[in-house]
Scaffold this motif. Sequence first.
Motif, mmCIF file in Angstrom:
data_model
loop_
_atom_site.group_PDB
_atom_site.id
_atom_site.type_symbol
_atom_site.label_atom_id
_atom_site.label_comp_id
_atom_site.label_asym_id
_atom_site.label_seq_id
_atom_site.Cartn_x
_atom_site.Cartn_y
_atom_site.Cartn_z
ATOM 1 N N ARG A 202 17.294 16.612 -6.338
ATOM 2 C CA ARG A 202 16.989 16.662 -7.950
ATOM 3 C C ARG A 202 15.510 16.057 -7.986
ATOM 4 O O ARG A 202 14.707 16.430 -8.747
ATOM 5 C CB ARG A 202 17.791 15.773 -8.318
ATOM 6 C CG ARG A 202 17.758 15.712 -9.838
ATOM 7 C CD ARG A 202 18.668 14.770 -10.646
ATOM 8 N NE ARG A 202 20.095 14.751 -10.207
ATOM 9 C CZ ARG A 202 21.083 14.117 -10.181
ATOM 10 N NH1 ARG A 202 20.795 12.865 -10.904
ATOM 11 N NH2 ARG A 202 22.491 14.392 -10.154
ATOM 12 N N ALA A 203 15.310 15.038 -6.850
ATOM 13 C CA ALA A 203 14.007 14.334 -6.926
ATOM 14 C C ALA A 203 12.992 15.331 -6.754
ATOM 15 O O ALA A 203 11.805 15.200 -7.087
ATOM 16 C CB ALA A 203 13.961 13.168 -5.785
ATOM 17 N N ALA A 204 13.183 16.009 -5.481
ATOM 18 C CA ALA A 204 11.989 17.206 -5.115
ATOM 19 C C ALA A 204 11.674 17.794 -6.291
ATOM 20 O O ALA A 204 10.563 18.377 -6.504
ATOM 21 C CB ALA A 204 12.446 17.852 -3.949
ATOM 22 N N ALA A 205 12.542 18.480 -7.011
ATOM 23 C CA ALA A 205 12.331 19.538 -8.246
ATOM 24 C C ALA A 205 11.615 18.487 -9.398
ATOM 25 O O ALA A 205 10.694 19.224 -9.746
ATOM 26 C CB ALA A 205 13.706 19.743 -8.805
ATOM 27 N N ARG A 206 11.979 17.320 -9.703
ATOM 28 C CA ARG A 206 11.102 16.436 -10.510
ATOM 29 C C ARG A 206 9.865 16.290 -10.218
ATOM 30 O O ARG A 206 8.781 16.171 -10.936
ATOM 31 C CB ARG A 206 11.927 14.996 -10.695
ATOM 32 C CG ARG A 206 11.280 14.065 -11.654
ATOM 33 C CD ARG A 206 11.002 14.401 -12.969
ATOM 34 N NE ARG A 206 10.467 13.789 -13.657
ATOM 35 C CZ ARG A 206 10.236 13.857 -14.953
ATOM 36 N NH1 ARG A 206 10.003 15.054 -15.435
ATOM 37 N NH2 ARG A 206 9.578 12.897 -15.758
ATOM 38 N N VAL A 207 9.533 16.302 -8.822
ATOM 39 C CA VAL A 207 8.006 16.060 -8.323
ATOM 40 C C VAL A 207 7.362 17.293 -8.761
ATOM 41 O O VAL A 207 6.202 17.199 -9.119
ATOM 42 C CB VAL A 207 8.013 15.607 -6.839
ATOM 43 C CG1 VAL A 207 6.608 15.819 -6.361
ATOM 44 C CG2 VAL A 207 8.646 14.171 -6.393
ATOM 45 N N ASP A 217 -0.484 12.545 -8.930
ATOM 46 C CA ASP A 217 -0.086 11.235 -7.992
ATOM 47 C C ASP A 217 1.576 11.200 -7.869
ATOM 48 O O ASP A 217 1.811 10.351 -7.086
ATOM 49 C CB ASP A 217 -0.739 10.277 -8.580
ATOM 50 C CG ASP A 217 -2.100 9.916 -8.597
ATOM 51 O OD1 ASP A 217 -2.584 10.902 -7.688
ATOM 52 O OD2 ASP A 217 -2.691 9.411 -9.388
ATOM 53 N N ALA A 218 2.079 12.252 -8.583
ATOM 54 C CA ALA A 218 3.604 11.930 -8.391
ATOM 55 C C ALA A 218 3.980 12.301 -6.917
ATOM 56 O O ALA A 218 3.535 13.105 -6.257
ATOM 57 C CB ALA A 218 4.456 12.671 -9.210
ATOM 58 N N ARG A 219 4.844 11.198 -6.136
ATOM 59 C CA ARG A 219 5.149 11.697 -4.838
ATOM 60 C C ARG A 219 6.586 10.518 -4.635
ATOM 61 O O ARG A 219 7.009 9.661 -5.492
ATOM 62 C CB ARG A 219 4.283 10.964 -4.088
ATOM 63 C CG ARG A 219 4.240 9.438 -3.689
ATOM 64 C CD ARG A 219 3.310 8.531 -4.558
ATOM 65 N NE ARG A 219 2.158 8.982 -5.109
ATOM 66 C CZ ARG A 219 1.039 8.756 -4.357
ATOM 67 N NH1 ARG A 219 1.049 7.739 -3.377
ATOM 68 N NH2 ARG A 219 -0.126 9.145 -4.850
ATOM 69 N N LEU A 220 7.548 11.009 -3.820
ATOM 70 C CA LEU A 220 8.809 10.438 -3.211
ATOM 71 C C LEU A 220 8.368 9.388 -2.289
ATOM 72 O O LEU A 220 7.645 9.370 -1.503
ATOM 73 C CB LEU A 220 9.748 11.284 -2.897
ATOM 74 C CG LEU A 220 10.058 12.350 -3.958
ATOM 75 C CD1 LEU A 220 11.054 13.324 -3.421
ATOM 76 C CD2 LEU A 220 10.734 11.570 -5.398
ATOM 77 N N TYR A 221 9.067 8.260 -2.384
ATOM 78 C CA TYR A 221 9.090 7.263 -1.648
ATOM 79 C C TYR A 221 10.610 6.904 -1.006
ATOM 80 O O TYR A 221 11.451 6.637 -1.837
ATOM 81 C CB TYR A 221 8.296 5.851 -2.149
ATOM 82 C CG TYR A 221 8.560 4.629 -1.150
ATOM 83 C CD1 TYR A 221 7.278 4.560 -0.318
ATOM 84 C CD2 TYR A 221 9.502 3.642 -1.261
ATOM 85 C CE1 TYR A 221 7.205 3.470 0.367
ATOM 86 C CE2 TYR A 221 9.089 2.608 -0.221
ATOM 87 C CZ TYR A 221 8.264 2.382 0.419
ATOM 88 O OH TYR A 221 8.241 1.422 1.122
ATOM 89 N N GLY A 222 10.696 6.960 0.326
ATOM 90 C CA GLY A 222 12.188 6.582 0.889
ATOM 91 C C GLY A 222 13.133 8.006 0.840
ATOM 92 O O GLY A 222 14.057 7.539 1.371
ATOM 93 N N ALA A 223 12.590 9.101 0.547
ATOM 94 C CA ALA A 223 13.580 10.097 0.639
ATOM 95 C C ALA A 223 13.667 10.915 1.755
ATOM 96 O O ALA A 223 14.095 11.790 1.894
ATOM 97 C CB ALA A 223 13.090 11.014 -0.506
ATOM 98 N N ASP A 224 12.528 10.507 2.841
ATOM 99 C CA ASP A 224 12.488 11.370 3.993
ATOM 100 C C ASP A 224 13.075 10.893 5.069
ATOM 101 O O ASP A 224 13.217 9.528 5.679
ATOM 102 C CB ASP A 224 10.782 11.399 4.402
ATOM 103 C CG ASP A 224 10.779 12.233 5.638
ATOM 104 O OD1 ASP A 224 11.569 12.952 6.142
ATOM 105 O OD2 ASP A 224 9.537 12.145 6.053
ATOM 106 N N PRO A 225 14.323 11.642 5.489
ATOM 107 C CA PRO A 225 14.985 11.095 6.668
ATOM 108 C C PRO A 225 14.316 10.944 8.067
ATOM 109 O O PRO A 225 14.757 10.336 8.987
ATOM 110 C CB PRO A 225 16.018 12.268 6.918
ATOM 111 C CG PRO A 225 16.137 12.794 5.616
ATOM 112 C CD PRO A 225 14.707 12.905 4.983
#
Length: 290
Positions: A202-207, A217-225
């Motif tokens: 869901r977060a990847a789709a939102r980015v 500038d939108a990016r995910l933090y802490g989602a990468d295993p």
Amino acid sequence: MGSLIGRNLLAGSEPGVAADAGYADAPERVGFFTDTSVCIGCKACEVACKEWNAVPEDGLEFTGMSYDNTQGLGSDTWRHVAFIEQDKPVGTDAAGGGLRWLMSSDVCKHCTHAACLDVCPTGSLFRTEFGTVVVQQDICNGCGYCVPACPYGVIDQRKEDGRVWKCTLCYDRLGAGQEPACAKACPTDSIQFGPLEELRERAAARVDQLHDLGVDDARLYGADPEDGVGGDGAFFLLLDEPEVYGLPPDPVVTTRDLPSMWRHAGAAALTLLGGAVAVFAAHGRRGGRR
């Protein structure tokens, strides 16, 4: 040290943290996805967290940091809403000016490789069947080893008795089939709760959606295993660099070198033992010739 050197980590794959903790029939790992792009800074999450978990009051003093009256996570602040004021263009109009507020509700990350678990000598910190990390205060001896071990500076000791406290991801509510209080209270769904893998999708789709809207500038933090802590159980969508939000840019589990350190220590001990045996053996031979 189960969280650091569990069988799945040694195999090179993302650990099944609950299985590694001994839960044979564990449910799906759950967590938080905090979408800061829709946070309005209402602090309903802070209030709900305090009310449900009976967290003592704090943050009643004026800090001078915008509307941020708590400044950071601590023993009496398990959810912290940051207000970051920036003199940057608002929206996609690069020529425009104006004040931009970045708002974000921070929380314990419930790390995949949790250093706090590795260093706790009493078992006060434990992994739940939901994959979260919880402190049992009745077992905590106040040693404080977990405080510097946390790469995010989340865990904190109360001055009154020295025991540590932090977010439990409302473990008692999870056991009753309810979502955590902060997510329940969030009016904009900035804090989303659910199965971790589903939240990551869901977060990847939102980015992608924000990028299509020009929010580059939108990016995910802490989602990468594959990151330094094996991915977080509570991760974020940010609109600027992690440092802007007071988050470390490249967090690493602080106990990652413990296995090799123990191996080197063991090798050194064996070398010393071998040297001592050789010395005593040589001394015995000399004594026998007298």
